[in-house]
Every structure is written in structure tokens, then in C-alpha cells.
Design an enzyme around this catalytic site. Structure first.
Site, PDB file in Angstrom:
ATOM      1  N   HIS A  24       5.984  -3.085  -1.963  1.00  0.00           N
ATOM      2  CA  HIS A  24       7.164  -3.700  -1.339  1.00  0.00           C
ATOM      3  C   HIS A  24       7.397  -5.122  -1.868  1.00  0.00           C
ATOM      4  O   HIS A  24       8.537  -5.561  -2.011  1.00  0.00           O
ATOM      5  CB  HIS A  24       6.986  -3.779   0.180  1.00  0.00           C
ATOM      6  CG  HIS A  24       7.519  -2.593   0.923  1.00  0.00           C
ATOM      7  ND1 HIS A  24       8.838  -2.200   0.863  1.00  0.00           N
ATOM      8  CD2 HIS A  24       6.903  -1.726   1.767  1.00  0.00           C
ATOM      9  CE1 HIS A  24       9.015  -1.139   1.636  1.00  0.00           C
ATOM     10  NE2 HIS A  24       7.860  -0.826   2.185  1.00  0.00           N
ATOM     11  N   CYS A  47       8.378   5.570   5.095  1.00  0.00           N
ATOM     12  CA  CYS A  47       8.547   4.121   5.043  1.00  0.00           C
ATOM     13  C   CYS A  47       9.460   3.686   6.179  1.00  0.00           C
ATOM     14  O   CYS A  47      10.491   4.332   6.431  1.00  0.00           O
ATOM     15  CB  CYS A  47       9.147   3.713   3.691  1.00  0.00           C
ATOM     16  SG  CYS A  47       9.454   1.936   3.522  1.00  0.00           S
ATOM     17  N   HIS A  60       1.274   0.986  -0.957  1.00  0.00           N
ATOM     18  CA  HIS A  60       2.638   1.058  -0.437  1.00  0.00           C
ATOM     19  C   HIS A  60       3.145  -0.331  -0.040  1.00  0.00           C
ATOM     20  O   HIS A  60       4.254  -0.728  -0.421  1.00  0.00           O
ATOM     21  CB  HIS A  60       2.655   1.992   0.776  1.00  0.00           C
ATOM     22  CG  HIS A  60       3.994   2.209   1.390  1.00  0.00           C
ATOM     23  ND1 HIS A  60       4.650   3.417   1.365  1.00  0.00           N
ATOM     24  CD2 HIS A  60       4.814   1.359   2.073  1.00  0.00           C
ATOM     25  CE1 HIS A  60       5.814   3.311   1.994  1.00  0.00           C
ATOM     26  NE2 HIS A  60       5.932   2.069   2.442  1.00  0.00           N
ATOM     27  N   GLU A  61       2.333  -1.087   0.713  1.00  0.00           N
ATOM     28  CA  GLU A  61       2.779  -2.394   1.185  1.00  0.00           C
ATOM     29  C   GLU A  61       2.826  -3.417   0.056  1.00  0.00           C
ATOM     30  O   GLU A  61       3.740  -4.252   0.004  1.00  0.00           O
ATOM     31  CB  GLU A  61       1.878  -2.890   2.322  1.00  0.00           C
ATOM     32  CG  GLU A  61       1.883  -2.003   3.552  1.00  0.00           C
ATOM     33  CD  GLU A  61       3.276  -1.707   4.077  1.00  0.00           C
ATOM     34  OE1 GLU A  61       4.170  -2.591   3.981  1.00  0.00           O
ATOM     35  OE2 GLU A  61       3.495  -0.588   4.575  1.00  0.00           O
TER      36      GLU A  61
END
Length: 215
Positions: A176, A130, A172-173
Site C-alpha cells: 500500500h 482489501c 499487503h500493507e
């Protein structure tokens, strides 16, 4: 954020953060783990920017992602608590790694207010890193296929299905934007400094790392 330490982003803090990034003549720094904006639930995009401002912000985020370099960047990573991310994977990888990770190129696209839903029960386990946890890698189990519902930069509601490494990037994004970092889902015993990962565990699969590090 009015109460930054309580991690409750509000419209006032969002406006300040947007102004700072859009007015700067330099690319914004990527904030690192420990910054409260990375642990906040980002605010939905509801037209807080003009069309021109949104285009410019997407350009800045794309330039920042490519300069890092990375395959995705969420707005909180540059201090902006907004449900916005850019994704792109055009890096060359060797055939063995690409096959093991089901990794194919992903053209640049923007997501606003995204939500993903796993499709099926298949899960893949791979090291990932990351940009907001610079210098570290960890193994994360993620669904191999997801459906992503999101708005594009024109405000059009879309749904796309992603598999393999593309699905990993999407998850993953999107995570966030809910204040979740990959370390929250990683096997902590797998955590490796990037130099150690490169020296010992940069294989197409994680079998040797799993056996040696016992995760």
C-alpha cells in the site's frame, strides 16, 4: 497533494491530511480504489509528527482497522500519504483453514518506512481482500516467507521474519505504501464478489476456484 491528480504527495498535502484526521472526533473513512492517494508513493516518515501526535494517529488507525474489521491498515487508506501501517490478526479461524493458510495470531504492531525481502522461492496462493476494495476477493501469489525491515513507533530500526499468513499481511500493507493494491498482483479471473466467494470458493485452498474459474 499539490498535484493530487498526478499522485505526487507533498509535505503540504500530508500536513492537511494529518490535521484533518487528528482533529476529527470521528474515525476516518477508509478510502476506496480510485482515490489517487492509494496510487501514490507514500512519503517516508521523518518525524513529521510529535511523539504524542504519532501515538494518537496509531490509535486512530488501530481503532479504524478493528472497526472495519481488518488485519491491517496503511495510512494511505485513510487519506494520509505516509509510510505508516498497523497490523494485527487475532481473529478465530477454524483449524482446517488455519493449517492450510499457515495462519497464526499476530499481535498488534506498527511499521514505519517498511521494506520486505522474500526469503527463498516458495510461494503460496490464496484469496485475499482489501478494506480499500470493499466487496471483492482475489487470488494472489505471495512469497511464503519475508524479512521485514522497518522502524517502530519509537524510531528503532528493526528486522523481523514472517511466514505464512503473517507474511501475506506484511506484504499487503507494505505494498500500500508504494501505491500498489492487491488487484495489481491478483489473477483477474479469480476476482469474486465477497458474496460469491462465500457461496462458492471459501475453502481452505483454491483448487476448486482455480479449476472452475480457469486461472
Amino acid at each position: 497533494m499539490t498535484n493530487v491528480h498526478g499522485m505526487k504527495p507533498d509535505a503540504g498535502y500530508l500536513e492537511q491530511a494529518l490535521t484533518a484526521v487528528l482533529a476529527s472526533e470521528q474515525l476516518p473513512p477508509i478510502v476506496q480504489a480510485g482515490h489517487p492517494v492509494l496510487r501514490a508513493q507514500a512519503l517516508p516518515y521523518t518525524g513529521q509528527l510529535s511523539a504524542a501526535e504519532l501515538v494518537r494517529l496509531i490509535e486512530i488507525m488501530t481503532e479504524t482497522m478493528r472497526a472495519a474489521p481488518g488485519v491491517g491498515l496503511a495510512a494511505p487508506q485513510i487519506g494520509i500519504p505516509l509510510q505508516l501501517a498497523v497490523l494485527e490478526d487475532q481473529y478465530e479461524v477454524d483449524a482446517e483453514n488455519a493449517a492450510a493458510r499457515d495462519r497464526v495470531p499476530l499481535e498488534l504492531f506498527t511499521i514505519l518506512n517498511p521494506r520486505y525481502t522474500p526469503v527463498g522461492t516458495d510461494v503460496a496462493s490464496h484469496y485475499e481482500g482489501c478494506l480499500s476494495m470493499s466487496g471483492w476477493q482475489g487470488v494472489v501469489d505471495r512469497p511464503t516467507t519475508v524479512d521485514l525491515a522497518y522502524d517502530d513507533e519509537l524510531g528503532t530500526a528493526r528486522t523481523r521474519r514472517f511466514t505464512g499468513w503473517q507474511a501475506r499481511i506484511v506484504q499487503h500493507e507494505t505494498d500500500h505504501l508504494a501505491g500498489t493494491l492487491y488487484i495489481d498482483k491478483a489473477y483477474t479471473r479469480s476476482l469474486a464478489a465477497t458474496a460469491e466467494y462465500s457461496a462458492h470458493w471459501a475453502y481452505p485452498d483454491i483448487a476448486e476456484a482455480r479449476a472452475a474459474l480457469k486461472f
